[in-house]
Design a protein around this motif. Sequence first.
Motif, PDB file in Angstrom:
ATOM      1  N   ALA A 212      15.436  -0.651 -16.025  1.00  0.00           N
ATOM      2  CA  ALA A 212      14.365  -1.589 -15.892  1.00  0.00           C
ATOM      3  C   ALA A 212      14.882  -3.105 -15.271  1.00  0.00           C
ATOM      4  CB  ALA A 212      13.740  -1.899 -17.412  1.00  0.00           C
ATOM      5  N   ASP A 213      16.163  -3.078 -15.648  1.00  0.00           N
ATOM      6  CA  ASP A 213      16.927  -4.619 -15.208  1.00  0.00           C
ATOM      7  C   ASP A 213      16.745  -4.738 -13.412  1.00  0.00           C
ATOM      8  OD1 ASP A 213      18.688  -2.208 -14.980  1.00  0.00           O
ATOM      9  OD2 ASP A 213      20.272  -3.590 -14.962  1.00  0.00           O
ATOM     10  N   VAL A 214      16.751  -3.287 -12.781  1.00  0.00           N
ATOM     11  CA  VAL A 214      16.654  -3.247 -11.359  1.00  0.00           C
ATOM     12  C   VAL A 214      15.474  -4.187 -10.988  1.00  0.00           C
ATOM     13  CG1 VAL A 214      16.122  -2.383  -9.265  1.00  0.00           C
ATOM     14  CG2 VAL A 214      17.713  -1.080 -11.137  1.00  0.00           C
ATOM     15  N   GLY A 215      14.298  -4.167 -11.415  1.00  0.00           N
ATOM     16  CA  GLY A 215      13.018  -5.085 -11.324  1.00  0.00           C
ATOM     17  C   GLY A 215      12.416  -5.173  -9.962  1.00  0.00           C
ATOM     18  N   GLY A 216      11.292  -5.503  -9.717  1.00  0.00           N
ATOM     19  CA  GLY A 216      10.588  -5.707  -8.585  1.00  0.00           C
ATOM     20  C   GLY A 216      10.626  -4.576  -7.407  1.00  0.00           C
ATOM     21  N   ILE A 217      10.902  -3.233  -7.818  1.00  0.00           N
ATOM     22  CA  ILE A 217      10.815  -2.167  -6.868  1.00  0.00           C
ATOM     23  C   ILE A 217       9.406  -1.667  -7.303  1.00  0.00           C
ATOM     24  CG2 ILE A 217      11.727  -0.004  -6.022  1.00  0.00           C
ATOM     25  CD1 ILE A 217      13.300  -2.332  -5.455  1.00  0.00           C
ATOM     26  N   PRO A 218       8.458  -1.316  -6.275  1.00  0.00           N
ATOM     27  CA  PRO A 218       7.155  -0.780  -6.473  1.00  0.00           C
ATOM     28  C   PRO A 218       7.260   0.712  -6.649  1.00  0.00           C
ATOM     29  CG  PRO A 218       7.533  -1.425  -4.105  1.00  0.00           C
ATOM     30  CD  PRO A 218       8.453  -1.715  -4.646  1.00  0.00           C
ATOM     31  N   SER A 219       6.173   1.073  -7.151  1.00  0.00           N
ATOM     32  CA  SER A 219       6.303   2.602  -7.202  1.00  0.00           C
ATOM     33  C   SER A 219       6.076   3.341  -5.945  1.00  0.00           C
ATOM     34  CB  SER A 219       5.186   3.098  -8.391  1.00  0.00           C
ATOM     35  OG  SER A 219       5.545   2.899  -9.503  1.00  0.00           O
ATOM     36  N   ILE A 220       4.826   2.965  -5.278  1.00  0.00           N
ATOM     37  CA  ILE A 220       4.184   3.367  -4.028  1.00  0.00           C
ATOM     38  C   ILE A 220       4.086   2.230  -3.149  1.00  0.00           C
ATOM     39  CG2 ILE A 220       2.364   4.370  -3.106  1.00  0.00           C
ATOM     40  CD1 ILE A 220       4.236   6.571  -4.230  1.00  0.00           C
ATOM     41  N   VAL A 221       4.230   2.141  -1.851  1.00  0.00           N
ATOM     42  CA  VAL A 221       4.028   1.171  -0.684  1.00  0.00           C
ATOM     43  C   VAL A 221       3.044   1.946   0.322  1.00  0.00           C
ATOM     44  CG1 VAL A 221       5.082   0.123   1.255  1.00  0.00           C
ATOM     45  CG2 VAL A 221       6.327   0.189  -1.090  1.00  0.00           C
ATOM     46  N   TYR A 222       2.038   1.228   0.405  1.00  0.00           N
ATOM     47  CA  TYR A 222       0.825   1.728   1.395  1.00  0.00           C
ATOM     48  C   TYR A 222       1.304   0.907   2.719  1.00  0.00           C
ATOM     49  CZ  TYR A 222      -2.108   2.915  -2.450  1.00  0.00           C
ATOM     50  OH  TYR A 222      -2.688   3.276  -3.562  1.00  0.00           O
ATOM     51  N   GLN A 223       1.292   1.940   3.813  1.00  0.00           N
ATOM     52  CA  GLN A 223       1.601   1.255   5.373  1.00  0.00           C
ATOM     53  C   GLN A 223       0.782   2.062   6.381  1.00  0.00           C
ATOM     54  OE1 GLN A 223       5.807   4.087   5.264  1.00  0.00           O
ATOM     55  NE2 GLN A 223       6.013   1.962   5.785  1.00  0.00           N
ATOM     56  N   THR A 224       0.935   1.144   7.092  1.00  0.00           N
ATOM     57  CA  THR A 224       0.051   1.677   8.472  1.00  0.00           C
ATOM     58  C   THR A 224       1.006   2.145   9.762  1.00  0.00           C
ATOM     59  OG1 THR A 224      -0.162  -0.534   9.255  1.00  0.00           O
ATOM     60  CG2 THR A 224      -2.102   0.419   7.822  1.00  0.00           C
ATOM     61  N   GLY A 225       0.698   2.977  10.564  1.00  0.00           N
ATOM     62  CA  GLY A 225       1.368   3.263  11.756  1.00  0.00           C
ATOM     63  C   GLY A 225       1.477   2.430  13.062  1.00  0.00           C
ATOM     64  N   PRO A 226       2.355   2.359  13.724  1.00  0.00           N
ATOM     65  CA  PRO A 226       2.548   1.419  14.907  1.00  0.00           C
ATOM     66  C   PRO A 226       1.584   1.268  15.848  1.00  0.00           C
ATOM     67  CG  PRO A 226       3.749   3.312  15.345  1.00  0.00           C
ATOM     68  CD  PRO A 226       3.401   3.393  13.792  1.00  0.00           C
ATOM     69  N   GLY A 227       0.672   2.212  15.824  1.00  0.00           N
ATOM     70  CA  GLY A 227      -0.242   2.028  16.864  1.00  0.00           C
ATOM     71  C   GLY A 227      -1.560   1.398  16.377  1.00  0.00           C
ATOM     72  N   HIS A 228      -1.594   0.815  15.264  1.00  0.00           N
ATOM     73  CA  HIS A 228      -2.838   0.161  14.710  1.00  0.00           C
ATOM     74  C   HIS A 228      -2.583  -1.397  14.960  1.00  0.00           C
ATOM     75  CE1 HIS A 228      -4.344   3.693  13.484  1.00  0.00           C
ATOM     76  NE2 HIS A 228      -3.151   4.104  13.045  1.00  0.00           N
ATOM     77  N   GLU A 229      -3.576  -2.179  15.499  1.00  0.00           N
ATOM     78  CA  GLU A 229      -3.599  -3.712  15.253  1.00  0.00           C
ATOM     79  C   GLU A 229      -3.405  -4.396  14.225  1.00  0.00           C
ATOM     80  OE1 GLU A 229      -6.755  -4.638  17.976  1.00  0.00           O
ATOM     81  OE2 GLU A 229      -6.200  -3.107  19.658  1.00  0.00           O
ATOM     82  N   ALA A 230      -3.085  -5.734  14.288  1.00  0.00           N
ATOM     83  CA  ALA A 230      -2.954  -6.717  13.043  1.00  0.00           C
ATOM     84  C   ALA A 230      -4.366  -6.754  12.654  1.00  0.00           C
ATOM     85  CB  ALA A 230      -2.440  -8.010  13.568  1.00  0.00           C
ATOM     86  N   ALA A 231      -5.445  -6.836  13.400  1.00  0.00           N
ATOM     87  CA  ALA A 231      -6.661  -6.986  12.799  1.00  0.00           C
ATOM     88  C   ALA A 231      -7.103  -5.607  11.969  1.00  0.00           C
ATOM     89  CB  ALA A 231      -7.561  -7.311  13.869  1.00  0.00           C
ATOM     90  N   ASP A 232      -6.852  -4.618  12.326  1.00  0.00           N
ATOM     91  CA  ASP A 232      -7.224  -3.256  11.995  1.00  0.00           C
ATOM     92  C   ASP A 232      -6.398  -2.954  10.508  1.00  0.00           C
ATOM     93  OD1 ASP A 232      -8.500  -2.612  14.083  1.00  0.00           O
ATOM     94  OD2 ASP A 232      -7.293  -1.105  14.579  1.00  0.00           O
ATOM     95  N   ARG A 233      -5.025  -3.725  10.369  1.00  0.00           N
ATOM     96  CA  ARG A 233      -4.513  -3.588   9.055  1.00  0.00           C
ATOM     97  C   ARG A 233      -4.918  -4.785   8.109  1.00  0.00           C
ATOM     98  NH1 ARG A 233       0.226  -3.761  12.709  1.00  0.00           N
ATOM     99  NH2 ARG A 233       0.394  -5.949  12.424  1.00  0.00           N
ATOM    100  N   ALA A 234      -5.501  -5.892   8.655  1.00  0.00           N
ATOM    101  CA  ALA A 234      -6.072  -6.648   7.908  1.00  0.00           C
ATOM    102  C   ALA A 234      -7.155  -6.279   7.152  1.00  0.00           C
ATOM    103  CB  ALA A 234      -6.381  -7.864   8.426  1.00  0.00           C
ATOM    104  N   VAL A 235      -8.194  -5.492   7.857  1.00  0.00           N
ATOM    105  CA  VAL A 235      -9.335  -5.060   7.446  1.00  0.00           C
ATOM    106  C   VAL A 235      -9.105  -3.884   6.314  1.00  0.00           C
ATOM    107  CG1 VAL A 235     -11.350  -3.500   7.937  1.00  0.00           C
ATOM    108  CG2 VAL A 235     -10.812  -5.542   9.382  1.00  0.00           C
ATOM    109  N   LEU A 236      -7.937  -3.108   6.508  1.00  0.00           N
ATOM    110  CA  LEU A 236      -7.739  -2.012   5.816  1.00  0.00           C
ATOM    111  C   LEU A 236      -7.164  -2.503   4.583  1.00  0.00           C
ATOM    112  CD1 LEU A 236      -7.643   1.113   5.899  1.00  0.00           C
ATOM    113  CD2 LEU A 236      -5.274   1.003   6.507  1.00  0.00           C
ATOM    114  N   THR A 237      -6.277  -3.482   4.516  1.00  0.00           N
ATOM    115  CA  THR A 237      -5.758  -4.120   3.343  1.00  0.00           C
ATOM    116  C   THR A 237      -6.580  -5.024   2.429  1.00  0.00           C
ATOM    117  OG1 THR A 237      -3.709  -4.729   4.591  1.00  0.00           O
ATOM    118  CG2 THR A 237      -4.109  -6.095   2.770  1.00  0.00           C
ATOM    119  N   ARG A 238      -7.697  -5.403   3.182  1.00  0.00           N
ATOM    120  CA  ARG A 238      -8.623  -5.982   2.277  1.00  0.00           C
ATOM    121  C   ARG A 238      -9.412  -5.025   1.570  1.00  0.00           C
ATOM    122  NH1 ARG A 238     -10.562  -8.766   6.050  1.00  0.00           N
ATOM    123  NH2 ARG A 238     -12.488  -7.451   6.532  1.00  0.00           N
TER     124      ARG A 238
END
Length: 284
Positions: free
Chosen positions: A209-235
Motif C-alpha cells: 500500500a505504500d506505493v500509493g497513487g496507482i489506479p486500478s484501471i485507466v480509461y483511454q481513447t485511440g489516436p484517431g479521436h479528436e480532443a473534442a470527442d475525448r472531452a465529450v466522452l470524458t464528461r
Amino acid sequence: MKALIQRIGCLLCVCAAAAGAAPGPDDIEIPVLPYLSTERLLTLYEPLRRHLQETLERPVRIVTSPDYRRFVADVSQGNHLLVLNAAHLARLAEVDSGYRSILQTTNPLYAVVVVRAGDPVAEVADLRGTRIVTPDPLALITLMGHRMLREAGLTPSMDVEMSTADTHNNALMLLLGDQSILAAIVSNRAFTTLDADTRARLRILADGADVGGIPSIVYQTGPGHEAADRAVLTREILHFTNDTPTGRAMMQTLGHGGLRETTEADREAIDPFLPETREVLAAP
C-alpha cells in the motif's frame, strides 16, 4: 454529442474498409484488460456498456483478450474509441501507439501477498524455497509483487518458484486448492471482492500500500479521436460513474471508488514501471 456520434460512425466505416470487412452494423468494441474471467468482466461492466450504447446510439460490446500479451497487441493494432487498461499498459499505449489516457479510478491499486489462514508464515522472507502464484507476468500487480519479494531479500524464480494463473481470482483459487503453493500475489481489489467465506480461508501476509497513487484501471481513447470527442466522452463517463446511482453501484462493486481525469503527474508516476514492462514483453 451528435457530432461525436457522426465522427465515430465515419471512423468505424474507415476502419472496417481498411480491414477488408464488409460494411455492417457499426458495433463499438470496448477492449477491457483480461484481469478477471471474461464472464466476470462482461457482468461487471455491463452497466457501462448499456449506458454508452444508449448515449452513442450504436451497438456497444465489451471485448477482451486471452491474456495480457495478446491484449497489448490487440490494443496497439486498433484505434478504439475506448479501452479499459492497466496503468502501465495504458502508459505504454500512449508512448508507443498514440493512445490518450483520459480517466482513472480513484481507489489505489497495490499488491498483497496472501497465504492460507492457517499456515504458519509470519513474513514474506519465510517464503524462501516455496512456490508462489501470481497473475499474468505482464500484470502490474506481478511487477509490484516482484518488487516486494526483492525488498524482503528474495529473488523471484531463484529464491522462490514462480507460477502464474490467467487471472487474480484463479491465482487465489490455486492457492486454496494446491498445497504445493504457499502464497499468491494479487491485487487488493481482487482480495476484497472475494466472498466472505473465501476471504475467511485466507489472510494477507503483506501489502504494498505504500506505493500509493496507482489506479486500478485507466480509461483511454485511440489516436484517431479528436480532443473534442475525448472531452465529450470524458464528461459522459464521469457523469455516469460518479453522479448516477447505477454508475456509482458499478464502481462500488468493482472496488474502484470513482473516476477522475488523468494528469501528467499520473503519467510520470507510472513511468518507472515501463522498462520492466518492456522486458517482460520482449521475453519469449
